[in-house]
Design an enzyme around this catalytic site. Structure first.
Site, mmCIF file in Angstrom:
data_model
loop_
_atom_site.group_PDB
_atom_site.id
_atom_site.type_symbol
_atom_site.label_atom_id
_atom_site.label_comp_id
_atom_site.label_asym_id
_atom_site.label_seq_id
_atom_site.Cartn_x
_atom_site.Cartn_y
_atom_site.Cartn_z
ATOM 1 N N ARG A 138 0.843 -1.202 0.000
ATOM 2 C CA ARG A 138 0.000 0.000 0.000
ATOM 3 C C ARG A 138 0.870 1.240 0.000
ATOM 4 O O ARG A 138 2.033 1.216 0.410
ATOM 5 C CB ARG A 138 -0.943 -0.012 1.193
ATOM 6 C CG ARG A 138 -0.272 0.031 2.569
ATOM 7 C CD ARG A 138 0.081 1.398 3.048
ATOM 8 N NE ARG A 138 0.300 1.415 4.490
ATOM 9 C CZ ARG A 138 1.077 2.278 5.104
ATOM 10 N NH1 ARG A 138 1.790 3.142 4.404
ATOM 11 N NH2 ARG A 138 1.190 2.263 6.409
ATOM 12 N N GLU A 237 -6.817 7.399 7.732
ATOM 13 C CA GLU A 237 -5.747 8.216 8.339
ATOM 14 C C GLU A 237 -5.243 9.257 7.327
ATOM 15 O O GLU A 237 -4.850 10.363 7.691
ATOM 16 C CB GLU A 237 -4.610 7.283 8.767
ATOM 17 C CG GLU A 237 -3.420 7.989 9.333
ATOM 18 C CD GLU A 237 -2.385 7.009 9.899
ATOM 19 O OE1 GLU A 237 -2.773 5.919 10.360
ATOM 20 O OE2 GLU A 237 -1.191 7.338 9.895
ATOM 21 N N ARG A 241 -5.439 5.878 0.687
ATOM 22 C CA ARG A 241 -4.519 4.745 0.767
ATOM 23 C C ARG A 241 -4.804 3.886 -0.447
ATOM 24 O O ARG A 241 -5.966 3.508 -0.674
ATOM 25 C CB ARG A 241 -4.753 3.924 2.036
ATOM 26 C CG ARG A 241 -4.259 4.598 3.322
ATOM 27 C CD ARG A 241 -2.747 4.469 3.451
ATOM 28 N NE ARG A 241 -2.225 5.213 4.586
ATOM 29 C CZ ARG A 241 -2.060 4.715 5.802
ATOM 30 N NH1 ARG A 241 -2.375 3.458 6.055
ATOM 31 N NH2 ARG A 241 -1.562 5.461 6.762
ATOM 32 N N CYS A 283 1.110 10.781 9.077
ATOM 33 C CA CYS A 283 2.043 10.248 10.073
ATOM 34 C C CYS A 283 3.465 10.274 9.513
ATOM 35 O O CYS A 283 3.696 9.828 8.384
ATOM 36 C CB CYS A 283 1.655 8.813 10.421
ATOM 37 S SG CYS A 283 2.711 8.067 11.680
ATOM 38 N N THR A 285 5.750 8.388 9.895
ATOM 39 C CA THR A 285 6.252 7.060 9.514
ATOM 40 C C THR A 285 5.850 6.729 8.081
ATOM 41 O O THR A 285 6.357 5.764 7.507
ATOM 42 C CB THR A 285 5.677 5.940 10.422
ATOM 43 O OG1 THR A 285 4.254 5.893 10.248
ATOM 44 C CG2 THR A 285 6.002 6.181 11.879
ATOM 45 N N ARG A 292 4.147 0.581 2.263
ATOM 46 C CA ARG A 292 4.326 -0.519 3.208
ATOM 47 C C ARG A 292 4.006 -1.794 2.444
ATOM 48 O O ARG A 292 2.876 -2.008 2.020
ATOM 49 C CB ARG A 292 3.414 -0.385 4.432
ATOM 50 C CG ARG A 292 3.768 -1.418 5.523
ATOM 51 C CD ARG A 292 3.057 -1.149 6.828
ATOM 52 N NE ARG A 292 1.764 -1.789 6.924
ATOM 53 C CZ ARG A 292 1.555 -3.044 7.317
ATOM 54 N NH1 ARG A 292 2.573 -3.822 7.665
ATOM 55 N NH2 ARG A 292 0.319 -3.532 7.368
ATOM 56 N N ARG A 321 4.446 -7.105 12.709
ATOM 57 C CA ARG A 321 3.151 -6.762 13.312
ATOM 58 C C ARG A 321 2.337 -8.025 13.508
ATOM 59 O O ARG A 321 2.650 -9.069 12.933
ATOM 60 C CB ARG A 321 2.347 -5.826 12.382
ATOM 61 C CG ARG A 321 2.966 -4.477 12.163
ATOM 62 C CD ARG A 321 2.070 -3.553 11.332
ATOM 63 N NE ARG A 321 2.679 -2.234 11.180
ATOM 64 C CZ ARG A 321 2.126 -1.209 10.550
ATOM 65 N NH1 ARG A 321 0.933 -1.325 10.011
ATOM 66 N NH2 ARG A 321 2.741 -0.050 10.467
ATOM 67 N N GLU A 326 -1.550 -3.374 12.745
ATOM 68 C CA GLU A 326 -0.789 -2.632 13.729
ATOM 69 C C GLU A 326 -1.390 -2.758 15.134
ATOM 70 O O GLU A 326 -2.623 -2.766 15.288
ATOM 71 C CB GLU A 326 -0.836 -1.164 13.308
ATOM 72 C CG GLU A 326 0.211 -0.341 13.958
ATOM 73 C CD GLU A 326 0.237 1.051 13.354
ATOM 74 O OE1 GLU A 326 -0.782 1.503 12.794
ATOM 75 O OE2 GLU A 326 1.286 1.668 13.473
HETATM 76 P P1 ADP Z 1 -1.652 -0.182 6.948
HETATM 77 O O1 ADP Z 1 -1.118 1.010 7.619
HETATM 78 O O2 ADP Z 1 -0.683 -0.747 5.993
HETATM 79 O O3 ADP Z 1 -3.007 -0.028 6.342
HETATM 80 P P2 ADP Z 1 -2.602 -1.899 9.161
HETATM 81 O O4 ADP Z 1 -1.642 -2.567 10.071
HETATM 82 O O5 ADP Z 1 -3.594 -0.929 9.703
HETATM 83 O O6 ADP Z 1 -1.688 -1.295 8.055
HETATM 84 O O7 ADP Z 1 -3.381 -3.022 8.347
HETATM 85 C C1 ADP Z 1 -4.543 -2.804 7.603
HETATM 86 C C2 ADP Z 1 -5.180 -4.140 7.229
HETATM 87 O O8 ADP Z 1 -4.380 -4.767 6.236
HETATM 88 C C3 ADP Z 1 -5.267 -5.133 8.388
HETATM 89 O O9 ADP Z 1 -6.474 -5.848 8.307
HETATM 90 C C4 ADP Z 1 -4.101 -6.064 8.111
HETATM 91 O O10 ADP Z 1 -4.270 -7.357 8.664
HETATM 92 C C5 ADP Z 1 -4.156 -6.114 6.605
HETATM 93 N N1 ADP Z 1 -2.916 -6.596 5.997
HETATM 94 C C6 ADP Z 1 -1.679 -6.068 6.103
HETATM 95 N N2 ADP Z 1 -0.791 -6.798 5.413
HETATM 96 C C7 ADP Z 1 -1.481 -7.824 4.859
HETATM 97 C C8 ADP Z 1 -1.129 -8.917 4.026
HETATM 98 N N3 ADP Z 1 0.110 -9.121 3.605
HETATM 99 N N4 ADP Z 1 -2.128 -9.758 3.660
HETATM 100 C C9 ADP Z 1 -3.394 -9.578 4.053
HETATM 101 N N5 ADP Z 1 -3.791 -8.560 4.820
HETATM 102 C C10 ADP Z 1 -2.845 -7.692 5.217
HETATM 103 N N1 ARG Z 2 0.751 6.899 16.520
HETATM 104 C C1 ARG Z 2 0.925 5.492 16.630
HETATM 105 C C2 ARG Z 2 2.155 5.189 17.465
HETATM 106 O O1 ARG Z 2 2.927 6.073 17.668
HETATM 107 C C3 ARG Z 2 1.037 4.819 15.270
HETATM 108 C C4 ARG Z 2 2.251 5.182 14.470
HETATM 109 C C5 ARG Z 2 2.428 4.539 13.128
HETATM 110 N N2 ARG Z 2 1.245 4.010 12.565
HETATM 111 C C6 ARG Z 2 0.336 4.673 11.855
HETATM 112 N N3 ARG Z 2 -0.754 4.054 11.516
HETATM 113 N N4 ARG Z 2 0.538 5.899 11.477
HETATM 114 O O2 ARG Z 2 2.329 4.064 17.915
#
Ligand code: ADP
Ligand code: ARG
Length: 370
Positions: A138, A237, A241, A283, A285, A292, A321, A326
């Site tokens: 993403r 966020e 995305r 963010c 990050t 990511r 993760r 996350e």
């Molecule tokens: P992001 O910031 O990349 O959107 P999150 O950790 O909030 O990350 O994840 C968003 C969703 O994407 C969650 O449901 C997570 O389990 C899913 N996800 C992340 N990586 C994968 C993957 N490789 N395969 C399937 N689902 C994924």
């Molecule tokens: N603010 C949260 C932390 O500091 C998340 C940071 C990174 N993740 C994000 N979705 N922006 O732990």
């Protein structure tokens, strides 16, 4: 590096801060600095930096409070800092710069120009389908001249949803799909999309404290193609995305699809971007490439030795993760493992970093290493 509005602003002088906001800024600073928080905001918001930044605002009127309130409310944050608008990265640079340098191991003064390269250079990371359950890449984008989520008005949310949904509804071929506003999704449908990893969750406490969840569900929604391999989230966020995902380890196919989608959207809209930090998002990050690239991977042997898992991941700049994303835990030894750095390297290099690291983890898993 400063936007035109920010430059004019610097010349005209600083924004006025209302006394009640000034009091909240001081309170948030004290909460963070008096705590044992291990967050990067606690580390980098020194007294000296606080004194420099407490009285200034961005041209859109964002204050230090808008940047640090999530870190103050959530002392267990890893980072604890958000940008309420694109100029926050420059106006509050004394805080953002060192924190960004540490998170992304960013030693250069400038992010390299965008370079997706040729996805064909990548092949399936797990051709035997033994370890990788699914692959997802993403990226995040913000629309130029709008505040980021923390400072958007309800009308901004509606306007951006309108603009972005029009753009995504114009995809052709494999990426063609439908936009579903969150307001119109029935709760069971919404929950199924979350459970299947396609849709963002609601009520994240870090985002809520950053004021990113105001007016929910107004302006939020998800676009996806019929096979749900290409997805766009609107106004979670970040304004946008852009996501490509599928079962198995074919990173080449996933990356190629994302590249196509992101490049097309760039022809429809102008994104917030600067030379130093690349694409700008809420963010710190998620700036630079905002990429990511993750796999959901089953690693039962390495799961038994979490220190070893973290050690190998760290060597390849990977982040581990839990299965639901996350701030979640691993279920059945399935981890979400992705590139940690998104800044200071090209899109191509970010994917390479992730795929090299995952290959190494698979090698260790295969050898039964614990
Ligand atoms: P992001 O910031 O990349 O959107 P999150 O950790 O909030 O990350 O994840 C968003 C969703 O994407 C969650 O449901 C997570 O389990 C899913 N996800 C992340 N990586 C994968 C993957 N490789 N395969 C399937 N689902 C994924
Ligand atoms: N603010 C949260 C932390 O500091 C998340 C940071 C990174 N993740 C994000 N979705 N922006 O732990």
């Amino acid at each position: 590096m400063f936007s035109r509005t920010a430059m004019l602003w610097q010349r005209c002088g600083k924004g006025r801060i209302q006394p009640e906001v000034a009091a909240k800024i001081e309170q948030a600073y004290k909460t963070i600095s008096n705590s044992n928080s291990k967050s990067l905001v606690k580390k980098h918001l020194t007294k000296e930096t606080y004194e420099k930044l407490k009285d200034i605002t961005t041209p859109m009127g964002s204050t230090l409070l808008d940047c640090i309130q999530s870190g103050a409310a959530n002392l267990d944050s890893g980072v604890g800092l958000y940008a309420p608008d694109a100029d926050a990265y420059t106006v509050f640079h004394e805080l953002f710069n060192p924190l960004i340098a540490e998170y992304h191991s960013f030693k250069n003064s400038k992010h390299p120009p965008s370079c997706w390269g040729d996805p064909v250079a990548f092949s399936n990371i797990d051709p035997s389908n033994k370890y990788i359950i699914s692959t997802r890449v993403r990226t995040g984008r913000s629309i130029k001249d709008y505040p980021f989520a923390a400072k958007m008005t309800e009308d901004d949310y509606k306007e951006l949803e309108q603009k972005i949904s029009m753009a995504v509804n114009s995809f052709q071929g494999e990426l063609q799909g439908t936009y579903y506003p969150l307001k119109l999704l029935v709760p069971t449908e919404q929950q199924k999309l979350v459970d299947d990893h396609y849709l963002f969750k609601e009520g994240d406490r870090f985002l809520t404290a950053a004021k990113i969840c105001r007016f929910w569900p107004t302006g939020r929604g998800i676009f996806y193609n019929p096979s749900k391999t290409f997805i766009v989230w609107i106004n979670e966020e970040d304004h946008m995305r852009i996501i490509s995902m599928q079962k198995g380890g074919d990173i080449m196919a996933v990356y190629k699809r994302l590249k196509e989608g992101a490049e097309y959207l760039e022809t429809c809209m102008e994104f917030a971007h600067n030379d130093k930090y690349g694409y700008l998002t809420s963010c710190p990050t998620n700036i630079g490439t905002a990429i990511r690239a993750s796999v959901h991977i089953s690693l039962p042997h390495l799961a038994a030795n979490r220190t070893k898992l973290e050690e190998i991941a760290g060597r390849y700049n990977l982040q581990v993760r839990g299965t639901e994303g996350e701030h979640t835990e691993s279920v059945d030894n399935v981890y979400d493992i992705s590139n940690k750095r998104r800044l200071g390297l090209t899109e191509f290099m970010a994917i390479k970093e992730m795929s090299d690291g995952i290959r190494e983890l698979i090698k260790h898993e295969e050898s039964g290493d614990e």
